[in-house]
Design a protein around this motif. Structure first.
Motif, PDB file in Angstrom:
ATOM      1  N   GLN A  23       0.821  -1.209   0.000  1.00 55.36           N
ATOM      2  CA  GLN A  23       0.000   0.000   0.000  1.00 55.36           C
ATOM      3  C   GLN A  23       0.858   1.262   0.000  1.00 55.36           C
ATOM      4  O   GLN A  23       0.577   2.216  -0.733  1.00 55.36           O
ATOM      5  CB  GLN A  23      -0.954   0.002   1.199  1.00 55.36           C
ATOM      6  CG  GLN A  23      -1.925  -1.157   1.234  1.00 55.36           C
ATOM      7  CD  GLN A  23      -2.696  -1.323  -0.045  1.00 55.36           C
ATOM      8  OE1 GLN A  23      -3.250  -0.372  -0.584  1.00 55.36           O
ATOM      9  NE2 GLN A  23      -2.745  -2.551  -0.539  1.00 55.36           N
ATOM     10  N   ASP A  58      -5.955   9.974  -0.149  1.00 50.24           N
ATOM     11  CA  ASP A  58      -7.238   9.564   0.429  1.00 50.24           C
ATOM     12  C   ASP A  58      -7.447   8.055   0.329  1.00 50.24           C
ATOM     13  O   ASP A  58      -7.943   7.428   1.257  1.00 50.24           O
ATOM     14  CB  ASP A  58      -8.402  10.286  -0.255  1.00 50.24           C
ATOM     15  CG  ASP A  58      -8.460  11.765   0.111  1.00 50.24           C
ATOM     16  OD1 ASP A  58      -7.813  12.185   1.096  1.00 50.24           O
ATOM     17  OD2 ASP A  58      -9.162  12.509  -0.603  1.00 50.24           O
ATOM     18  N   GLU A  59      -7.049   7.471  -0.805  1.00 48.29           N
ATOM     19  CA  GLU A  59      -7.204   6.029  -0.982  1.00 48.29           C
ATOM     20  C   GLU A  59      -6.265   5.266  -0.043  1.00 48.29           C
ATOM     21  O   GLU A  59      -6.650   4.257   0.534  1.00 48.29           O
ATOM     22  CB  GLU A  59      -6.942   5.631  -2.439  1.00 48.29           C
ATOM     23  CG  GLU A  59      -7.151   4.160  -2.720  1.00 48.29           C
ATOM     24  CD  GLU A  59      -8.578   3.664  -2.515  1.00 48.29           C
ATOM     25  OE1 GLU A  59      -8.744   2.453  -2.307  1.00 48.29           O
ATOM     26  OE2 GLU A  59      -9.526   4.477  -2.550  1.00 48.29           O
ATOM     27  N   VAL A  88      -5.154   6.265   2.901  1.00 48.66           N
ATOM     28  CA  VAL A  88      -5.717   6.376   4.252  1.00 48.66           C
ATOM     29  C   VAL A  88      -6.969   5.503   4.370  1.00 48.66           C
ATOM     30  O   VAL A  88      -7.139   4.786   5.359  1.00 48.66           O
ATOM     31  CB  VAL A  88      -6.009   7.850   4.608  1.00 48.66           C
ATOM     32  CG1 VAL A  88      -6.777   7.956   5.918  1.00 48.66           C
ATOM     33  CG2 VAL A  88      -4.706   8.654   4.662  1.00 48.66           C
ATOM     34  N   LYS A  89      -7.830   5.538   3.361  1.00 53.71           N
ATOM     35  CA  LYS A  89      -9.063   4.740   3.382  1.00 53.71           C
ATOM     36  C   LYS A  89      -8.742   3.245   3.504  1.00 53.71           C
ATOM     37  O   LYS A  89      -9.367   2.537   4.301  1.00 53.71           O
ATOM     38  CB  LYS A  89      -9.864   5.003   2.114  1.00 53.71           C
ATOM     39  CG  LYS A  89     -11.133   4.180   2.002  1.00 53.71           C
ATOM     40  CD  LYS A  89     -11.840   4.463   0.684  1.00 53.71           C
ATOM     41  CE  LYS A  89     -12.919   3.445   0.421  1.00 53.71           C
ATOM     42  NZ  LYS A  89     -13.460   3.569  -0.924  1.00 53.71           N
ATOM     43  N   ARG A  90      -7.800   2.768   2.714  1.00 52.82           N
ATOM     44  CA  ARG A  90      -7.417   1.351   2.778  1.00 52.82           C
ATOM     45  C   ARG A  90      -6.857   1.014   4.159  1.00 52.82           C
ATOM     46  O   ARG A  90      -7.124  -0.055   4.706  1.00 52.82           O
ATOM     47  CB  ARG A  90      -6.389   1.022   1.693  1.00 52.82           C
ATOM     48  CG  ARG A  90      -6.977   1.036   0.301  1.00 52.82           C
ATOM     49  CD  ARG A  90      -5.924   0.725  -0.737  1.00 52.82           C
ATOM     50  NE  ARG A  90      -6.480   0.796  -2.086  1.00 52.82           N
ATOM     51  CZ  ARG A  90      -5.820   0.430  -3.172  1.00 52.82           C
ATOM     52  NH1 ARG A  90      -4.580  -0.034  -3.083  1.00 52.82           N
ATOM     53  NH2 ARG A  90      -6.396   0.523  -4.356  1.00 52.82           N
ATOM     54  N   VAL A 112      -7.494   2.569   7.073  1.00 47.90           N
ATOM     55  CA  VAL A 112      -8.547   2.608   8.090  1.00 47.90           C
ATOM     56  C   VAL A 112      -9.519   1.436   7.926  1.00 47.90           C
ATOM     57  O   VAL A 112     -10.056   0.927   8.918  1.00 47.90           O
ATOM     58  CB  VAL A 112      -9.280   3.969   8.053  1.00 47.90           C
ATOM     59  CG1 VAL A 112     -10.489   3.987   8.959  1.00 47.90           C
ATOM     60  CG2 VAL A 112      -8.309   5.079   8.426  1.00 47.90           C
ATOM     61  N   THR A 113      -9.717   0.987   6.698  1.00 48.88           N
ATOM     62  CA  THR A 113     -10.573  -0.185   6.478  1.00 48.88           C
ATOM     63  C   THR A 113      -9.966  -1.407   7.149  1.00 48.88           C
ATOM     64  O   THR A 113     -10.668  -2.194   7.779  1.00 48.88           O
ATOM     65  CB  THR A 113     -10.758  -0.440   4.959  1.00 48.88           C
ATOM     66  OG1 THR A 113     -11.408   0.693   4.399  1.00 48.88           O
ATOM     67  CG2 THR A 113     -11.586  -1.682   4.706  1.00 48.88           C
ATOM     68  N   LYS A 172      -6.751   6.115  11.886  1.00 50.94           N
ATOM     69  CA  LYS A 172      -6.796   7.120  10.822  1.00 50.94           C
ATOM     70  C   LYS A 172      -5.672   8.149  10.971  1.00 50.94           C
ATOM     71  O   LYS A 172      -4.988   8.470   9.994  1.00 50.94           O
ATOM     72  CB  LYS A 172      -8.152   7.825  10.795  1.00 50.94           C
ATOM     73  CG  LYS A 172      -8.261   8.835   9.671  1.00 50.94           C
ATOM     74  CD  LYS A 172      -9.628   9.479   9.612  1.00 50.94           C
ATOM     75  CE  LYS A 172      -9.670  10.440   8.428  1.00 50.94           C
ATOM     76  NZ  LYS A 172     -10.920  11.176   8.361  1.00 50.94           N
ATOM     77  N   GLU A 188      -2.764   9.011   8.258  1.00 54.91           N
ATOM     78  CA  GLU A 188      -2.588  10.376   7.753  1.00 54.91           C
ATOM     79  C   GLU A 188      -1.161  10.866   8.030  1.00 54.91           C
ATOM     80  O   GLU A 188      -0.537  11.501   7.168  1.00 54.91           O
ATOM     81  CB  GLU A 188      -3.609  11.308   8.392  1.00 54.91           C
ATOM     82  CG  GLU A 188      -5.019  11.047   7.914  1.00 54.91           C
ATOM     83  CD  GLU A 188      -6.075  11.848   8.652  1.00 54.91           C
ATOM     84  OE1 GLU A 188      -7.164  12.019   8.085  1.00 54.91           O
ATOM     85  OE2 GLU A 188      -5.831  12.289   9.798  1.00 54.91           O
TER      86      GLU A 188
END
Length: 111
Positions: A71, A83-84, A86-88, A90-91, A97, A101
């Protein structure tokens, strides 16, 4: 690390034909690209180790570390957005988060 990175990208991208992700595989074969990524990641690791406010992401197994390397390389190599990334993160690791970040701000490639 080059072989690990390439292998992880192959698994991640198997069946995927987008140009950005195919380029990530090609980049993983370029020793200069891999060396630059490794330097960035090593610098970030040193910074994190010296920052008591950083909340450590529990990357405790080889699979978790491999996932993170993949990642972070995709993000550093500009194949996914901040954003992607961080999203991956946090998922997979809810509650981290701020850590993702923090890392995103330091892993980004300036070029």
């Amino acid at each position: 690390m080059k072989k690990i990175l390439f292998g992880l990208l192959i698994v991640l991208l198997s069946g995927c034909t987008t140009l950005k992700l195919n380029q990530a595989v090609a980049d993983a074969h370029d020793p200069k690209v891999v060396q630059a990524y490794e330097k960035t990641l090593n610098d970030v690791i040193k910074e994190v180790q010296n920052d008591p406010s950083y909340k450590r992401i529990p990357l405790d197994s080889k699979a978790e570390v491999d996932w993170f390397i993949t990642q972070s390389f995709l993000y550093w190599d500009k194949k996914i957005s901040r954003d992607e990334f961080v999203k991956r993160g946090v998922t997979k690791y809810p509650g981290y988060k701020e850590s993702f970040e923090y890392l995103a701000d330091r892993i980004k490639q300036d070029k």
